[in-house]
Design a protein around this motif. Structure first.
Motif, PDB file in Angstrom:
ATOM      1  N   PRO A 136       0.819  -1.218   0.000  1.00 17.02           N
ATOM      2  CA  PRO A 136       0.000   0.000   0.000  1.00 17.02           C
ATOM      3  C   PRO A 136       0.853   1.268   0.000  1.00 17.02           C
ATOM      4  O   PRO A 136       1.882   1.335   0.664  1.00 17.02           O
ATOM      5  CB  PRO A 136      -0.806  -0.115   1.289  1.00 17.02           C
ATOM      6  N   VAL A 137       0.411   2.251  -0.773  1.00 17.11           N
ATOM      7  CA  VAL A 137       1.058   3.557  -0.818  1.00 17.11           C
ATOM      8  C   VAL A 137      -0.024   4.597  -0.519  1.00 17.11           C
ATOM      9  O   VAL A 137      -0.984   4.745  -1.275  1.00 17.11           O
ATOM     10  CB  VAL A 137       1.700   3.826  -2.197  1.00 17.11           C
ATOM     11  N   LEU A 138       0.146   5.295   0.597  1.00 21.74           N
ATOM     12  CA  LEU A 138      -0.824   6.308   1.020  1.00 21.74           C
ATOM     13  C   LEU A 138      -0.380   7.677   0.549  1.00 21.74           C
ATOM     14  O   LEU A 138       0.792   8.019   0.636  1.00 21.74           O
ATOM     15  CB  LEU A 138      -0.947   6.313   2.542  1.00 21.74           C
ATOM     16  N   THR A 139      -1.321   8.473   0.077  1.00 18.77           N
ATOM     17  CA  THR A 139      -1.038   9.850  -0.312  1.00 18.77           C
ATOM     18  C   THR A 139      -1.701  10.775   0.698  1.00 18.77           C
ATOM     19  O   THR A 139      -2.916  10.705   0.903  1.00 18.77           O
ATOM     20  CB  THR A 139      -1.582  10.145  -1.731  1.00 18.77           C
ATOM     21  N   VAL A 140      -0.892  11.614   1.345  1.00 22.81           N
ATOM     22  CA  VAL A 140      -1.400  12.586   2.317  1.00 22.81           C
ATOM     23  C   VAL A 140      -0.838  13.959   1.977  1.00 22.81           C
ATOM     24  O   VAL A 140       0.184  14.084   1.311  1.00 22.81           O
ATOM     25  CB  VAL A 140      -1.021  12.204   3.768  1.00 22.81           C
ATOM     26  N   HIS A 147       2.491  13.973  -0.297  1.00 28.24           N
ATOM     27  CA  HIS A 147       3.589  13.067   0.036  1.00 28.24           C
ATOM     28  C   HIS A 147       3.061  11.643   0.015  1.00 28.24           C
ATOM     29  O   HIS A 147       1.994  11.361   0.552  1.00 28.24           O
ATOM     30  CB  HIS A 147       4.146  13.404   1.417  1.00 28.24           C
ATOM     31  N   GLU A 148       3.831  10.754  -0.614  1.00 24.03           N
ATOM     32  CA  GLU A 148       3.459   9.351  -0.663  1.00 24.03           C
ATOM     33  C   GLU A 148       4.211   8.580   0.421  1.00 24.03           C
ATOM     34  O   GLU A 148       5.429   8.677   0.523  1.00 24.03           O
ATOM     35  CB  GLU A 148       3.776   8.755  -2.036  1.00 24.03           C
ATOM     36  N   ILE A 149       3.456   7.827   1.202  1.00 32.20           N
ATOM     37  CA  ILE A 149       4.030   7.019   2.275  1.00 32.20           C
ATOM     38  C   ILE A 149       3.819   5.563   1.899  1.00 32.20           C
ATOM     39  O   ILE A 149       2.688   5.116   1.741  1.00 32.20           O
ATOM     40  CB  ILE A 149       3.361   7.326   3.624  1.00 32.20           C
ATOM     41  N   ALA A 158      -5.019  -3.045   6.982  1.00 31.60           N
ATOM     42  CA  ALA A 158      -5.112  -1.878   7.872  1.00 31.60           C
ATOM     43  C   ALA A 158      -4.988  -0.584   7.075  1.00 31.60           C
ATOM     44  O   ALA A 158      -5.691   0.396   7.343  1.00 31.60           O
ATOM     45  CB  ALA A 158      -4.034  -1.943   8.936  1.00 31.60           C
ATOM     46  N   ALA A 159      -4.122  -0.553   6.067  1.00 30.17           N
ATOM     47  CA  ALA A 159      -3.955   0.655   5.258  1.00 30.17           C
ATOM     48  C   ALA A 159      -5.166   0.890   4.373  1.00 30.17           C
ATOM     49  O   ALA A 159      -5.555   2.035   4.128  1.00 30.17           O
ATOM     50  CB  ALA A 159      -2.697   0.536   4.402  1.00 30.17           C
ATOM     51  N   GLY A 160      -5.790  -0.176   3.885  1.00 29.79           N
ATOM     52  CA  GLY A 160      -6.979  -0.023   3.044  1.00 29.79           C
ATOM     53  C   GLY A 160      -8.170   0.483   3.816  1.00 29.79           C
ATOM     54  O   GLY A 160      -9.027   1.196   3.272  1.00 29.79           O
TER      55      GLY A 160
END
Length: 184
Positions: A136-140, A147-149, A158-160
């Motif tokens: 998973p890559v989160l964008t915030v 920023h991509e985490i 959990a990330a989804g």
């Protein structure tokens, strides 16, 4: 017939790896490998890096130009332009790493914790040979910058399901923010 130690030393001597080199009583090592290591370290810590790549490039190019201008006569007289280019690019990479490292480690400002909304969750291939999977890559949006985490594939559920992320920031010594901790 396996390689002997003499074969490996002959091979390394052929390419002149890790040998002390002397030119006109000036001793220099293969600093190119140190510069590549610094580039890899910047890439490895890029998940916590909030400095724009443009600013890192400006630091590297400025150091390259200053070193070239200071030692232009020496380079013209004793070395080739190709060697000078590689040497100066390597010193620029080392300067970029020092810039990033000092921004993070010399900061005395307090840390702040913020809870931010996750704008987007993407699944990307983790490009590992024996442990392939989707990570998973989160964008915030942190301080006005997207920023991509990236996370390990083990936290994909959990990330989804997450809608917000808790991050800990501190302002670096050069004024760029440093991401110190991330929690889903």
């Amino acid at each position: 017939m396996p390689f002997t130690t003499k074969d490996t030393t002959d091979f390394l001597d052929f390419f002149n790896f890790f040998k002390v080199r002397v030119k006109n009583d000036v001793i220099y090592q293969n600093i190119f490998f140190v510069g590549l290591l610094c580039l890899w370290l910047i890439y490895y810590h890029s998940n916590n890096l909030l400095i724009p790549i443009k600013d890192i490039s400006i630091v590297g190019v400025t150091v390259d130009v200053l070193i070239t201008l200071c030692f232009i006569r020496f380079y013209k007289k004793h070395f080739s332009i190709v060697w000078a280019l590689i040497h100066n690019l390597t010193l620029g990479l080392i300067a970029c790493y020092i810039f990033v490292w000092t921004n993070e480690n010399f900061s005395t400002k307090p840390t702040t914790t913020e809870v931010l909304q996750i704008e987007n969750v993407d699944l990307q291939d983790n490009h590992q040979r024996h442990n392939r999977g989707l990570a998973p890559v989160l964008t915030v949006n942190i301080k006005g910058m997207e920023h991509e985490i990236s996370y390990d594939k083990s936290v994909i559920k959990a990330a989804g399901n997450a809608r917000e992320v808790s991050i800990t920031l501190k302002e670096g010594v050069w004024g760029y923010w440093v991401l110190t901790d991330i929690e889903l």
